[in-house]
Every structure is written in structure tokens, then in C-alpha cells.
Write a protein that holds these residues in place. Structure first.
Motif, mmCIF file in Angstrom:
data_model
loop_
_atom_site.group_PDB
_atom_site.id
_atom_site.type_symbol
_atom_site.label_atom_id
_atom_site.label_comp_id
_atom_site.label_asym_id
_atom_site.label_seq_id
_atom_site.Cartn_x
_atom_site.Cartn_y
_atom_site.Cartn_z
ATOM 1 N N ASP A 99 0.717 -1.114 0.061
ATOM 2 C CA ASP A 99 0.096 -0.106 0.077
ATOM 3 C C ASP A 99 0.732 1.239 0.041
ATOM 4 O OD1 ASP A 99 -2.297 -1.457 0.079
ATOM 5 O OD2 ASP A 99 -2.337 -1.638 2.268
ATOM 6 N N GLU A 100 2.232 1.222 0.390
ATOM 7 C CA GLU A 100 2.834 2.253 0.505
ATOM 8 C C GLU A 100 3.361 2.929 -1.041
ATOM 9 O OE1 GLU A 100 3.580 -0.780 1.677
ATOM 10 O OE2 GLU A 100 4.458 -0.539 3.666
ATOM 11 N N ILE A 101 3.070 2.042 -2.006
ATOM 12 C CA ILE A 101 3.462 2.450 -3.458
ATOM 13 C C ILE A 101 2.254 3.026 -4.000
ATOM 14 C CG2 ILE A 101 4.358 1.650 -5.410
ATOM 15 C CD1 ILE A 101 5.953 -0.479 -3.907
ATOM 16 N N GLU A 102 2.315 4.192 -4.791
ATOM 17 C CA GLU A 102 1.216 4.896 -5.371
ATOM 18 C C GLU A 102 1.508 4.349 -6.657
ATOM 19 O OE1 GLU A 102 -1.952 6.964 -6.537
ATOM 20 O OE2 GLU A 102 -1.071 6.708 -4.480
ATOM 21 N N HIS A 103 2.531 4.464 -7.428
ATOM 22 C CA HIS A 103 2.832 3.811 -8.669
ATOM 23 C C HIS A 103 4.295 3.768 -8.968
ATOM 24 C CE1 HIS A 103 2.847 8.061 -9.580
ATOM 25 N NE2 HIS A 103 4.079 7.787 -9.975
ATOM 26 N N VAL A 104 4.518 2.570 -9.882
ATOM 27 C CA VAL A 104 5.692 2.435 -10.294
ATOM 28 C C VAL A 104 6.234 2.730 -11.726
ATOM 29 C CG1 VAL A 104 7.694 0.507 -10.654
ATOM 30 C CG2 VAL A 104 6.055 0.523 -8.825
ATOM 31 N N ARG A 105 7.222 3.415 -12.028
ATOM 32 C CA ARG A 105 7.646 3.906 -13.256
ATOM 33 C C ARG A 105 9.216 3.560 -13.710
ATOM 34 N NH1 ARG A 105 2.418 4.576 -13.343
ATOM 35 N NH2 ARG A 105 1.649 6.772 -13.095
ATOM 36 N N PHE A 106 9.184 2.497 -14.380
ATOM 37 C CA PHE A 106 10.514 1.947 -14.833
ATOM 38 C C PHE A 106 10.734 2.642 -16.208
ATOM 39 C CE2 PHE A 106 13.582 -1.975 -15.472
ATOM 40 C CZ PHE A 106 14.585 -0.873 -15.302
ATOM 41 N N PHE A 107 11.503 3.424 -16.568
ATOM 42 C CA PHE A 107 11.831 3.903 -17.885
ATOM 43 C C PHE A 107 13.062 3.467 -18.509
ATOM 44 C CE2 PHE A 107 9.771 7.284 -15.155
ATOM 45 C CZ PHE A 107 8.697 7.617 -15.928
ATOM 46 N N VAL A 108 12.802 2.879 -19.721
ATOM 47 C CA VAL A 108 13.873 2.231 -20.276
ATOM 48 C C VAL A 108 13.870 2.624 -21.889
ATOM 49 C CG1 VAL A 108 13.704 0.094 -18.898
ATOM 50 C CG2 VAL A 108 12.168 0.326 -21.001
ATOM 51 N N ASP A 109 15.159 2.761 -22.632
ATOM 52 C CA ASP A 109 15.370 3.348 -23.680
ATOM 53 C C ASP A 109 15.291 2.040 -24.605
ATOM 54 O OD1 ASP A 109 15.733 4.844 -25.923
ATOM 55 O OD2 ASP A 109 17.950 5.388 -25.480
ATOM 56 N N ASN A 110 14.016 1.501 -25.042
ATOM 57 C CA ASN A 110 13.797 0.507 -25.949
ATOM 58 C C ASN A 110 12.765 0.754 -26.756
ATOM 59 O OD1 ASN A 110 13.714 -1.935 -27.140
ATOM 60 N ND2 ASN A 110 14.017 -3.365 -25.356
ATOM 61 N N PRO A 111 12.849 1.193 -28.030
ATOM 62 C CA PRO A 111 11.693 1.752 -28.721
ATOM 63 C C PRO A 111 10.905 0.501 -29.043
ATOM 64 C CG PRO A 111 13.850 1.873 -29.927
ATOM 65 C CD PRO A 111 14.044 1.581 -28.568
ATOM 66 N N THR A 112 11.349 -0.832 -29.252
ATOM 67 C CA THR A 112 10.578 -1.893 -29.383
ATOM 68 C C THR A 112 9.354 -2.237 -28.525
ATOM 69 O OG1 THR A 112 12.123 -3.334 -28.452
ATOM 70 C CG2 THR A 112 12.498 -2.967 -30.907
ATOM 71 N N LEU A 113 9.535 -1.805 -27.249
ATOM 72 C CA LEU A 113 8.768 -1.936 -26.058
ATOM 73 C C LEU A 113 7.544 -1.007 -26.214
ATOM 74 C CD1 LEU A 113 11.112 -2.416 -22.870
ATOM 75 C CD2 LEU A 113 9.374 -4.218 -24.319
ATOM 76 N N THR A 114 6.411 -1.455 -25.633
ATOM 77 C CA THR A 114 5.267 -0.829 -25.689
ATOM 78 C C THR A 114 4.963 -0.451 -24.101
ATOM 79 O OG1 THR A 114 3.532 -2.643 -25.670
ATOM 80 C CG2 THR A 114 3.873 -1.369 -27.765
ATOM 81 N N SER A 115 4.365 0.602 -23.700
ATOM 82 C CA SER A 115 4.129 1.003 -22.411
ATOM 83 C C SER A 115 3.121 -0.074 -21.692
ATOM 84 C CB SER A 115 3.699 2.385 -22.138
ATOM 85 O OG SER A 115 4.474 3.278 -22.513
ATOM 86 N N THR A 116 3.103 -0.355 -20.370
ATOM 87 C CA THR A 116 2.398 -1.467 -19.758
ATOM 88 C C THR A 116 2.511 -0.852 -18.464
ATOM 89 O OG1 THR A 116 1.859 -3.548 -19.295
ATOM 90 C CG2 THR A 116 4.035 -3.016 -19.407
ATOM 91 N N THR A 117 1.795 -1.572 -17.445
ATOM 92 C CA THR A 117 1.973 -1.262 -15.978
ATOM 93 C C THR A 117 3.486 -1.419 -15.336
ATOM 94 O OG1 THR A 117 -0.529 -2.131 -15.582
ATOM 95 C CG2 THR A 117 1.021 -1.912 -13.706
ATOM 96 N N GLY A 118 4.066 0.051 -15.143
ATOM 97 C CA GLY A 118 5.148 -0.033 -14.695
ATOM 98 C C GLY A 118 6.498 0.094 -15.455
#
Length: 587
Positions: A99-118
Motif C-alpha cells: 500500500d505504500e506504493i502509489e505507482h511504479v515507473r521504470f523508464f527504459v530506452d527500448n523503442p520496441t517496447l510498448t508501455s504497460t503497468t510499470g
């Protein structure tokens, strides 16, 4: 007569009353200040616990090899990306269970990936952010930043760190703190509180202000007149408030955080502290004026009550002295006598617990001695006439050589060495090199048996002078063959890797066999963490020997995926030659 009564009784009682009133006033002020200090300490403790949980999650993400593989893979088809996301659910689990976590953002430089949860693509807009660039420059060190989320456009305190895999940068992790959790910590505060970042940015407050920066700015002149070090301060701000303030400052130390400083600051007008004290003092004056009429009666009641409590304490002490610990758990009153009684209750409980623990240890020690004697008996039985067995094997080997069957001769030679090593092994520590040689002989036999269907590798980066207890690697390797490699269709592989991790020695045995089902894995882990007997004799025996020799903090750790393979890690302390036995746990 009246004058004598006034001089002898009233004046002394009045003087004592005044003295006690002042003492009560000082005690009440001290208690109020202590209450404020305890309140801020509670807030700091709960706040540190919350941020420590987030730090722990960031460490797990940092060390997650599956996540590193997922985000560094170049995908040719969006369906491949979808399948990869479907197989990886750890970030969603963190959001679900913490519950302590509001959201997770893991930013990676991989243009072949699409955004998903985290997981999100680090586009130019993200990479140009100051917090992103500073995180990259810190090379994996943790910092805390106030960031406006690019998706929800809400501002949160975030744990920020760059993530590396095999010394290669793969992305920047930002974990936002759930503000509702922090607000719930602050809601029970007994005074105004601010939590600040780097001694200048207010993060949270109680009461909650619509504009926290404006509210905090009102107290800046007061805060700037004192040091920002931890402690209590009394200060007068006659220009703005014309009143006294009591400040309580607590430093917030988050494990593994070196680049960010936080503080819990309690700001309390001194008049509010004295208000309750003054009200109590007015009641005290009324009581003092009435005490003359009822002093004798109260004295009699006090003596009788005090005597009863003394007798109860004496009776309880006699019981404890005679070994009877079933005494009343409390006594009336709230003074030094009750403190003594409470200490007596705690002492009796501690003695009773220690007796139970000693009894339990004695039973365990007795059981272990019986098991040791049984093992020694079995070992003696297994060593009956070993020279006859060695001579027989040597005769078979020579006959195989005469028949020009060198492969059979080689297998018998290695088997003879294995049996000799097994029969001669005791609980005395042996060198890591000898244990690896013993394991490699077993692997060589399996290689001769299966041919090209199996392969193995042994990598040892640990010091050459380390010693370990014998026969803890080969049973794990044998278990991998029997339950992982043999049922597998296709080529099997076993990788043994030995590294030093701080003061521990980690021995990794990984195979690409059939793996273990989730239910079976849970059963095995339960057996390893308990004292229960099990059909898993090999790994259970290794676990018991490690914990008995080194202590309960060491042992086996198993991870497995059905259809992919099994990974067993043996964790023991590093022990050098000449220091054998120093790390052994005393049972």
C-alpha cells in the motif's frame, strides 16, 4: 490554640502545597514536551518504515534478472512484447501487496517496447528531465525526488535510482510514495508537523494545508533562527507571532539513501502547552484548599491502601522466590511501587520463558545427540571391511583394462574414489577445492553415462583457502540429475558457480531440467524452513547439517520454474583454513 493550629498545620501544608504545585507544573510541562517528542518519534519511525519498504522493493526490482532480460530484449513483433509482458507480473504484485506504493515507473530506452503497468519508454521528454539525468549520474545510488507524474499529472515523493544489469545501464526506476499512507501516519499527531526534503522542501504536513508551501513559509523565519540539527529548541518570534515556540526536529535516516536528507519538524506554540498545565493547576489550588478538612481521613486511607499493596508485593516476591510464577499480573496504583511490581511481573515472565527455552534447547540437544549417534552407527556399519570393497573394484578395473574396455575402467576408478571419499567423510570441515573435486568426479561419471546428452561447468571465483563442511554440493547436484535432467527430453546442462558475497560464500547449482511445480516447490520450501522429516532426504539432510553447523541464518534457497529448470543456492559463512570451527553455531 487556633494560632498554634495555624502555624503547626496550615502553614506547613500550604508551603508543601505550593511546592508540590510548582513541581506538578514542571512535571506536566515535561510530560507534554515528552508527548510531543514521542509523537514526532512515532511519526519518524512509521515514516522510515514506509520508505524502507519502498527501498526494499527497489532493491528487488534492481536485482530482477527476468525484468532486465525483458526490457533489454529487442522485439520484432508486438505480439512478442505482449507475451513477454504476460509472463512477467512482479510489478503488478508489488502494487497489489504494498500500500505504500502509489505507482511504479521504470523508464527504459527500448523503442520496441510498448508501455504497460510499470514499464515505459524513456522518450526525449523524460530523458531531458533533471531528475532523470541526475539519477543516471548517481550510478544506481538511491535518491528521493518530488516528481510530477507524466501520466496522472500528480506530484508525489519518488524513490529514484538508475538500474544496471551486468554493469550495463538499462533504465531509471521511479517509485512514488502513496500520500494517503503518509497522511494516515500524520492524522494522529498531537501537534503541527511538517516533513521536509533537503531542509527546504515541505512534503507533508499535519494539519493538511491546501497550499503546504505557503503554510510552511510562515514558519521559515522561526526555523531559520535555529540549527537544522536534530533536537529540541525554544525560540521567540516577536516580529511575526509575538509568542514562544517549541520546536522538535527529528532527522529521517532511510537505509541506503546517501543523496537525500529528510526531517520531521514539530512546531508548537508554547502557550498551547501551558494552557492544559494552567487548567490542571487551578484544579490543584482547589484541592489544596480542601485538603485541610480531609487530610487525616486521606492519610488513613492512604496508609491502609499502601499497606495492602506492600503486602501484595511481598506475597508475590515470596512466590517468585519459591519458584511459583503464577502471580497477579498487575497491582492497583501508578507509582514507584506499581513500577516495582510490574518489574517483578516482567522478571517472573522472563525467568519462566528462559526456563522453557532452556528445556526446549535441552530436548533439541538430546535429539541431536541421538541422531548423531545413530548416524555414527550407520557410518560404522557402512565402513565394514572397506578394503575388501576397494580391492574388488580394483580387480574389476584391471579386468576391464585387460579386455581393453577403458571406459568401464575409468568409471570404476572414479567410483572407487567417490566411495572412499564418502566413507572417510566426517563433519570436520574440508577445503572447498576438495569438495569441488569430489563433485566433479560425480559429474564425470554422469558424463560417461549419458555422453553428449549432458554437459556441465564449474566456475569458482572464491579464495583458495576457504573450507566448508563436506558433502553439501554433490547431493544437490545428484538431486538435479535425478529429478531435473533424467526426465528431460533433450540435452541437459548443470552450471555450478561459487562466489564470495560480503562475508558469505554462495554456491549456486543451476540446471535446465524439467523444473518443479509451484505446489511441490512450496512443499519443499516448507520442509527446508521447518524441523519436519520429509521424503526429500538429500536436500533436507544438507539443510539440517548446514544449520546445525553454521546457524539458522544459513542454508538452502530454491527457485524453480516448471519446464525451465531449477536453481539452488547454498549460503554459508566464509571460513579460512586455520580458523575452522569459529563460525560454528553453538547448540
Amino acid at each position: 490554640m487556633l494560632g498554634s493550629y495555624f502555624v503547626i498545620l496550615i502553614i506547613p501544608i500550604a508551603l508543601v502545597g505550593i511546592y508540590l504545585t510548582m513541581s506538578i507544573r514542571n512535571n506536566l510541562i515535561s510530560n507534554k514536551l515528552e508527548e510531543i517528542e514521542n509523537n514526532n518519534e512515532r511519526i519518524r519511525s512509521d515514516y522510515v518504515t514506509t520508505l524502507t519498504s519502498i527501498t526494499r522493493v527497489s532493491d528487488w526490482i534492481y536485482q530482477d534478472e527476468d525484468l532486465a532480460s525483458l526490457v533489454t530484449t529487442v522485439y520484432d513483433d508486438p505480439f512478442d512484447v505482449y507475451q513477454a509482458y504476460a509472463q512477467y507480473q512482479m510489478i503488478e504484485d508489488y502494487l497489489r501487496y504494498y500500500d505504500e506504493i502509489e505507482h511504479v515507473r521504470f523508464f527504459v530506452d527500448n523503442p520496441t517496447l510498448t508501455s504497460t503497468t510499470g514499464i515505459y519508454h524513456a522518450n526525449d521528454s523524460i530523458q531531458e528531465q533533471e531528475w532523470y539525468q541526475e539519477s543516471v549520474s548517481r550510478n544506481g545510488r538511491i535518491a528521493w525526488e518530488v516528481i510530477t507524474d507524466h501520466i496522472t499529472q500528480t506530484t508525489h515523493l519518488n524513490l529514484v535510482r538508475s538500474v544496471y544489469s551486468n554493469y550495463n545501464f538499462i533504465g531509471v526506476l521511479a517509485i512514488a510514495v502513496n500520500q494517503e499512507v503518509i497522511n494516515s501516519i500524520l492524522n494522529d499527531s498531537a501537534s503541527s508537523v511538517f516533513i521536509t526534503l533537503d531542509n527546504q522542501t515541505p512534503l507533508y504536513s499535519y494539519p493538511q494545508y491546501s497550499d503546504i508551501n505557503e503554510a510552511y513559509s510562515q514558519y521559515r523565519p522561526v526555523l531559520e533562527t535555529v540549527r537544522t540539527e536534530e533536537g529540541n529548541y525554544g525560540i521567540v518570534d516577536s516580529d511575526r507571532f509575538n509568542t514562544d515556540f517549541t520546536l522538535n526536529i527529528r532527522d529521517v535516516v532511510i537505509p541506503k539513501t546517501l543523496n537525500s536528507t529528510m526531517q520531521v519538524i514539530g512546531v508548537v506554540p508554547t502557550d498551547s502547552i501551558l494552557e492544559d498545565v494552567s487548567r490542571d493547576l487551578r484544579v490543584a489550588y482547589v484541592i489544596i484548599s480542601s485538603v485541610l478538612a480531609i487530610s487525616i481521613l486521606m492519610l488513613v486511607i492512604f496508609i491502609r491502601t499502601f499497606n495492602n499493596r506492600i503486602m501484595k508485593l511481598k506475597k508475590a516476591m515470596s512466590k517468585v522466590a519459591n519458584g511459583e510464577f503464577s502471580i497477579d499480573r498487575s497491582i492497583k496504583g501508578n507509582d514507584e511501587l506499581s513500577d516495582v511490581y510490574n518489574h517483578l511481573v516482567d522478571t517472573s515472565s522472563s525467568i519462566e520463558s528462559l526456563m522453557a527455552i532452556n528445556y526446549e534447547h535441552a530436548v533439541k540437544e538430546k535429539n541431536w545427540q541421538l541422531q548423531l549417534k545413530d548416524t555414527q552407527f550407520k557410518m560404522l556399519a557402512s565402513q565394514i571391511n572397506p578394503h575388501f570393497l576397494y580391492n574388488t573394484l580394483e580387480m574389476i578395473r584391471m579386468k576391464a583394462l585387460r579386455n581393453k574396455d577403458r571406459e568401464v575402467a575409468e568409471i570404476i576408478k572414479i567410483l572407487s574414489k567417490l566411495m572412499r571419499k564418502s566413507l572417510e567423510t566426517t563433519e570436520k570441515e574440508t577445503s572447498l577445492e576438495e569438495e569441488l573435486n569430489f563433485t566433479e568426479m560425480y559429474l564425470h561419471i554422469q558424463k560417461l553415462r549419458f555422453g553428449e546428452q549432458i554437459d556441465y561447468s564449474i566456475t569458482n571465483t572464491a579464495s583458495a583457502d576457504l573450507v566448508i563442511i563436506p558433502l553439501i554440493i554433490q547431493p544437490i547436484v545428484e538431486n538435479s540429475f535425478i529429478h531435473g535432467i533424467e526426465p528431460k527430453v533433450g540435452k541437459g546442462y548443470i552450471d555450478i558457480n561459487i562466489i564470495e558475497n560480503q562475508n558469505n560464500l554462495e554456491i549456486s547449482v543451476k540446471d535446465n531440467g524439467v523444473g518443479i511445480s509451484r505446489d511441490k516447490l512450496a512443499e519443499i520450501r516448507h520442509v527446508l524452513s521447518s524441523e519436519e522429516e520429509s521424503s526429500h532426504i538429500g536436500i533436507n539432510n544438507v539443510q539440517k547439517r548446514i544449520r546445525h553447523f553454521y546457524g539458522d541464518q544459513y542454508g538452502l534457497y530454491i527457485d524453480s520454474k516448471e519446464g525451465e529448470g531449477t536453481h539452488v543456492t547454498i549460503v554459508i559463512p566464509q571460513v579460512n583454513k586455520g580458523k575452522e570451527g569459529e563460525n560454528r553455531c553453538t547448540q
